[in-house]
Motif scaffolding. Structure first.
Motif, PDB file in Angstrom:
ATOM      1  N   LEU A 114       6.172 -19.077   0.076  1.00 11.07           N
ATOM      2  CA  LEU A 114       5.603 -18.987  -1.270  1.00 11.07           C
ATOM      3  C   LEU A 114       4.372 -18.089  -1.277  1.00 11.07           C
ATOM      4  N   GLY A 115       3.494 -18.276  -0.295  1.00 10.29           N
ATOM      5  CA  GLY A 115       2.318 -17.415  -0.223  1.00 10.29           C
ATOM      6  C   GLY A 115       2.688 -15.962  -0.012  1.00 10.29           C
ATOM      7  N   ILE A 118       4.002 -14.542  -3.310  1.00  8.11           N
ATOM      8  CA  ILE A 118       2.896 -14.258  -4.229  1.00  8.11           C
ATOM      9  C   ILE A 118       2.124 -13.027  -3.764  1.00  8.11           C
ATOM     10  N   ALA A 152       4.279  -9.907  -4.480  1.00 10.54           N
ATOM     11  CA  ALA A 152       4.279  -9.602  -5.913  1.00 10.54           C
ATOM     12  C   ALA A 152       2.924  -9.052  -6.354  1.00 10.54           C
ATOM     13  N   GLY A 153       1.853  -9.674  -5.858  1.00 13.32           N
ATOM     14  CA  GLY A 153       0.531  -9.154  -6.200  1.00 13.32           C
ATOM     15  C   GLY A 153       0.316  -7.753  -5.664  1.00 13.32           C
TER      16      GLY A 153
END
Length: 477
Positions: A29-30, A33, A36-37
């Motif tokens: 998950l990290g 993220i 995507a960031g």
């Protein structure tokens, strides 16, 4: 892990898996993220840089606008105009238009953002459009005449090739190191968990390497603090089992010892009774008591043998626990001495026992007295249940195999599915209750117990692998 209906799983889920699984999802998950960031950041950074370049170019061109009586002019030399429009990797164009949308200078096919013309007076405004069949990004800047109420707009466009390439390079430069760092971090976490669980695997390996009768407590020095209560409980269980086994052995030894004397006395009395009845009964008279006395004597013999086997089992468990009594020696003389009485017994019964042994000494680590007991039990088993011919073979140790002793007969053997039960105490095969062979069901159990306490193994094979039945002793060097 799937299991058959109605059956419980062999064990619970892996502790390592339970630790790694939530960490993996947190890491995934990290990472998602972060990626995507990174993509959004790369897109925003590339767009901001190229948009600023377009705006600067539009402002530079607007500064070259000259207001004359004939109208606005763009004060650019040909070389300057070529420099503005030439780009090897991109498609660039510019134009100067009036308020009515007429092109006063530059490229006549350039897209004109009519809706933005009145909103780009203070600073250049960017827009997206299509030019010559390609998507382009542009900037429009409207300038006013300092004396006349007139205005013109400068439009600069460029295709998005370089922008997309730069955006991709930035994304790769951010994403790949992030993924690599995340993978290294997760690998280090997995390594750390594995390293933390290694002491438990070491304890399991030590238990697997121990002998069957090794009840020593498990070490706690390298065990993690969280696992110490478990190992301590296992040590307590081992101590309780050892105490229980000791009580059981003492009971067997004491019971067998106490029964030995009355059974021996009963046998003497039966023999005396048989002699007295024979003395008072004529030789040609009917002797109905003879079969009964013969059965009683046979039963007393079997009882005496059972008591002797129980005492042998109890004594072997005690004496073989002393490791100092085991030493390496030539096993052939011990073998010859132990089997000589059984060879004579076989000859009287019309059977044969042959010995195949090398001339050179065969060294192995044994307890002489109890190794002889093993051989006696195996040969006795072969004489009771085997065929006419019994072979005793000795093979010295080599680089791959330890010293071996094989006892083989050509009898009927046993069913292959019964091999695993041969060494169970008191197991004598199917319908042992109707056989009168004098066996006790303890000989093979005692033999295996002694061999394992000497550090060796005892295995059995039957038809069709061998002619009848074969027992193989492997001895430690």
């Amino acid at each position: 892990m799937s299991t058959a209906p109605g059956r419980l799983p062999a064990h619970g889920p892996s502790l390592r898996r339970q630790l790694l699984q939530p960490l993996f999802w947190v890491w995934a998950l990290g990472m998602a993220i972060a990626v995507a960031g990174a993509l959004l950041l790369a897109r925003a950074a590339a767009n901001a840089a190229f948009d600023r370049g377009l705006q600067d170019e539009a402002s530079a061109l607007a500064s070259k606008v000259i207001w004359t009586d004939r109208g606005p002019l763009l004060d650019l030399t040909r070389q300057a105009m070529e420099l503005v429009t030439w780009d090897r990797a991109d498609r660039n164009a510019f134009a100067m238009i009036d308020v009515d949308g007429y092109v006063l200078a530059g490229e006549g096919r350039i897209p004109i953002p009519v809706a933005l013309l009145g909103h780009s007076v203070q600073q250049p405004t960017v827009f997206d459009d299509v030019y010559a069949g390609e998507p382009v990004r542009g900037a429009v800047f409207t300038v006013m005449s300092p004396m006349l109420d007139r205005r013109v707009s400068i439009i600069v466009v460029e295709s998005t090739r370089k922008r997309a390439d730069a955006m991709r390079d930035i994304q790769i430069g951010i994403v790949l190191p992030s993924v690599a760092l995340g993978a290294i971090t997760f690998a280090l976490l997995a390594w750390g968990i594995r390293r933390g669980l290694q002491p438990l695997r070491d304890v399991a390996s030590e238990v697997a390497a121990r002998a069957t009768q090794d009840w020593r407590p498990l070490p706690l020095q390298q065990v993690p603090a969280e696992a110490v209560p478990l190992i301590e409980r296992i040590n307590t269980l081992l101590d309780n089992v050892q105490r229980s086994m000791s009580v059981q052995r003492r009971f067997i030894a004491d019971a067998a010892h106490q029964l030995r004397t009355p059974v021996a006395g009963m046998r003497v009395l039966l023999q005396d009774l048989q002699q007295e009845l024979a003395a008072v009964t004529p030789a040609d008279a009917n002797r109905p008591w003879q079969p009964v006395l013969a059965q009683l004597l046979s039963s007393s013999d079997r009882m005496a043998r059972l008591i002797g086997q129980l005492l042998s089992l109890a004594r072997s468990e005690t004496s073989l626990a002393v490791d100092a009594e085991h030493h390496t020696q030539d096993i052939v003389p011990v073998l010859r001495e132990a089997t000589e009485p059984l060879v004579l017994r076989a000859l009287k019964a019309g059977r044969s026992i042959t010995l195949e042994a090398p001339d050179a000494p065969v060294a192995a680590r044994i307890h002489p007295l109890w190794f002889g007991e093993v051989l006696v039990n195996l040969l006795d088993n072969a004489l009771r249940y085997g065929g006419e011919h019994i072979s005793l073979r000795v093979q010295p140790a080599d680089a791959q195999l330890p010293a071996r002793v094989e006892v083989e007969d050509d009898g009927p053997g046993v069913a292959p599915e019964q091999l695993g039960r041969l060494f169970e105490p008191f197991w004598r095969g199917e319908r042992a209750d109707v056989r009168n062979d004098g066996g006790t069901g303890l000989g093979l159990a005692i033999a295996r117990e002694i061999v394992e306490r000497m550090g060796g193994t005892l295995e059995a094979a039957t038809r069709p692998q061998v002619p009848g039945m074969r027992f193989t002793i492997r001895l430690a060097a």
